[in-house]
Design a protein around this motif. Structure first.
Motif, mmCIF file in Angstrom:
data_model
loop_
_atom_site.group_PDB
_atom_site.id
_atom_site.type_symbol
_atom_site.label_atom_id
_atom_site.label_comp_id
_atom_site.label_asym_id
_atom_site.label_seq_id
_atom_site.Cartn_x
_atom_site.Cartn_y
_atom_site.Cartn_z
ATOM 1 N N ALA A 103 0.877 -1.158 0.000
ATOM 2 C CA ALA A 103 0.000 0.000 0.000
ATOM 3 C C ALA A 103 0.919 1.214 0.000
ATOM 4 O O ALA A 103 2.086 1.111 0.345
ATOM 5 C CB ALA A 103 -0.875 0.006 1.235
ATOM 6 N N ARG A 158 -6.112 0.668 7.373
ATOM 7 C CA ARG A 158 -5.839 -0.144 6.187
ATOM 8 C C ARG A 158 -6.713 -1.379 6.245
ATOM 9 O O ARG A 158 -7.069 -1.846 7.323
ATOM 10 C CB ARG A 158 -4.386 -0.607 6.178
ATOM 11 N N PRO A 188 -4.917 3.344 2.037
ATOM 12 C CA PRO A 188 -5.444 3.476 3.403
ATOM 13 C C PRO A 188 -6.347 4.695 3.485
ATOM 14 O O PRO A 188 -6.217 5.637 2.700
ATOM 15 C CB PRO A 188 -4.185 3.685 4.239
#
Lengths: 338, 338
Positions: free
Chosen positions: B165, B295, B326
């Motif tokens: 991410a 997240r 996120p």
DNA sequence: TTCGGGAGCTATACCGGTTTATCAAACCCT
DNA sequence: AGGGTTTGATAAACCGGTATAGCTCCCGAA
């Protein structure tokens, strides 16, 4: 040469495969001199057993399983499992046995997993947690003839091996401590009633109440979630004659309860004492830090692993091991009632 | 009959073992009619493959490993791992591949485990977490030719597959949010500098500072523990011109920081805004509840599992999958500065 | 001298699958 | 009709260990 086999070793040592197998497994059939020589060569070639080959021949997998049947969200917060896992592994690593871990949603799925593991020969045994009253897993394991050890509750008439701490005694310690401080209105925010340890704790409170002259000692069951812990606390504190002390069955619920108390203007420990059954970093992070019952969870896991290995080696003899008693760690959340 | 083998099925179906194997694995070599018949018989006899036998023949174990190298005590509190694990398993269960989990103390041991797993053929691949700068595990895995996927950081020049991410983006979002509220003195209580994601977050803060007109935006590294989180916070708040907002690299440290603030009489969010990088039940239990970066850890794990399976199936093609960004969950711990 | 017996080792079957070489029958095309 | 290919199946080798029957010495007792 990539990944030598015992055939390679045998060739190099000028002996047969069988001799190598004998030597490597420390069993009779080869002379001490030959054994030495074979071991040295194996070492030198960096030989390691092929787990599948060994499993196929010896019908043991050197692997044990553990299934945790809880919704994932309750799981993470509790250091309990992480410590338990580490402990289990330290108990297993001595014999270099590996651990299969599975997190599932419910007990039915858990039983399915045991069936699958058995039929696929994936594990030599399993470790059970969260024993419930009339636990369906016990019969299932019995039928599968899968060696097992129960953590935190005697195996029941099914006579599974077990590793347990004395929940009853621990709860008595807490209640007596509170009573000694002068509390007479003590409430117990318990976990799910289906867990055996919940039942034992509830019973302990009920049994101790008259002896200690407690006015009221209700045990209120929850699903162990912070939400229900908070809701139950709110209900308790809204009563006319509210309790002066609350014992929570988990650290998460205790923290949630503390939050509710603060929100309602009930000071801790001035107006309300709080005790958590199960210690962790959570309880220490709070202000005030929470008085809590600490268990050596790591050791718990280690012992469970040891017992499981014993049971696998000798399924006839059920082991029933009691671990060290939990200890009450007094912090800032408890005091004499106002 | 206990645990039927394919030989039993073959006999019952009046065909050869080979034919049964073909039929059960859905590969050409048998007619559709025969396949049907064999499958029905297998089903009826409740046949399940013997994992060891399959592993030996097909040289794949249908099992993947995951090693977590962190001292056990930091582990439990973070829901991160529990969610990740559940996710990984949900990604694996589709193919009924099992997961080996190991918790060790340090990276050297972790590499040892990989070596052992490889030589014993215990896993088909592994999932890596907590990538560090110049991570020694990458080369080790390369050398072992063990398929792997890295969680939370691009695989680096080693070109391991990865699932990640955007930490940088997430951190920018936080800082921009605080700046928009009017904060100019923002501090960052970071994790260990050896983690790559720590580095990325620190860099993000440093890069954004001038653009947002921040007076000062120090990143202070810690070991991720509540103790260091608290100590660092205390230092920050004791300064003459203390920050009006602090961003913490983990929920545990944020909670510890909140405690320190309260203790020092610094009101949150009145005098100090707090943001946690990583959300969990912890942040929600606090009063005030903490604003946090959330997240989808479960999904993270699921994707890692998927990617790993791809890599195992086809080791040549490194996959590099970016997951959903996120999201900042605003709660009660942030407000404009006084 | 012969026989029994144990120590030390070999040869080989075996565990339960997968994979490959082989083969017969059917099919296909001129 | 004859040669080539495809289809559906079989038998046997193989994976890397373990378990076991059996063989060869060698020693001591009858």
């Amino acid at each position: 040469m990539a990944r030598p086999t015992i055939a390679d070793i045998a060739q190099r040592a000028g002996v047969s495969k069988g001799a190598v197998s004998f030597a490597l497994n420390g069993r009779p059939g080869v002379s001490e001199a030959t054994r030495e020589r074979i071991l040295r060569i194996a070492e030198q070639m960096a030989w390691r057993p092929h787990s599948a080959a060994r499993a196929l021949g010896a019908s043991r997998v050197d692997s044990v399983g553990m299934v945790i049947a809880r919704p994932a969200r309750t799981l993470g917060v509790e250091p309990f499992f992480a410590h338990l896992l580490s402990g289990v592994q330290s108990g297993l690593s001595a014999e270099s046995i590996s651990l299969q871990l599975l997190i599932v949603e419910d007990t039915e799925t858990e039983v399915e997993v045991y069936k699958r593991w058995t039929s696929e020969h994936r594990v030599d045994g399993v470790i059970l947690v969260d024993l419930t009253v009339r636990d369906p897993r016990i019969d299932a394991l019995k039928e599968l003839e899968l060696p097992a050890v129960v953590i935190g509750g005697r195996g029941g008439k099914g006579q599974l091996a077990s590793v347990w701490a004395d929940d009853r005694d621990a709860m008595l310690t807490i209640v007596e401590y509170l009573a000694a401080l002068g509390h007479r209105r003590i409430a117990h925010v318990a976990g799910t009633p289906i867990f055996q340890h919940t039942q034992r704790r509830i019973r302990a409170v009920r049994d101790a109440a008259p002896r200690l002259g407690l006015v009221d000692a209700p045990s209120l069951t929850t699903d162990f979630s912070d939400a229900e812990g908070a809701a139950t606390t709110r209900r308790l504190l809204a009563q006319a004659d509210r309790p002066t002390a609350i014992v929570y069955d988990s650290d998460v619920m205790a923290v949630a309860g503390l939050g509710v108390a603060m929100e309602m203007g009930v000071s801790v420990p001035g107006d309300l004492s709080i005790v958590a059954f199960d210690d962790s970093i959570l309880t220490q992070l709070m202000h005030p830090a929470l008085t809590a019952m600490s268990r050596d969870t790591f050791d718990f896991g280690r012992q469970a692993a040891e017992v499981l290995l014993e049971v696998i080696a000798n399924p006839e003899v059920p082991v029933n091991r009691r671990t060290a008693d939990p200890v009450l760690t007094v912090r800032e959340s408890t005091a004499p009632p106002a």
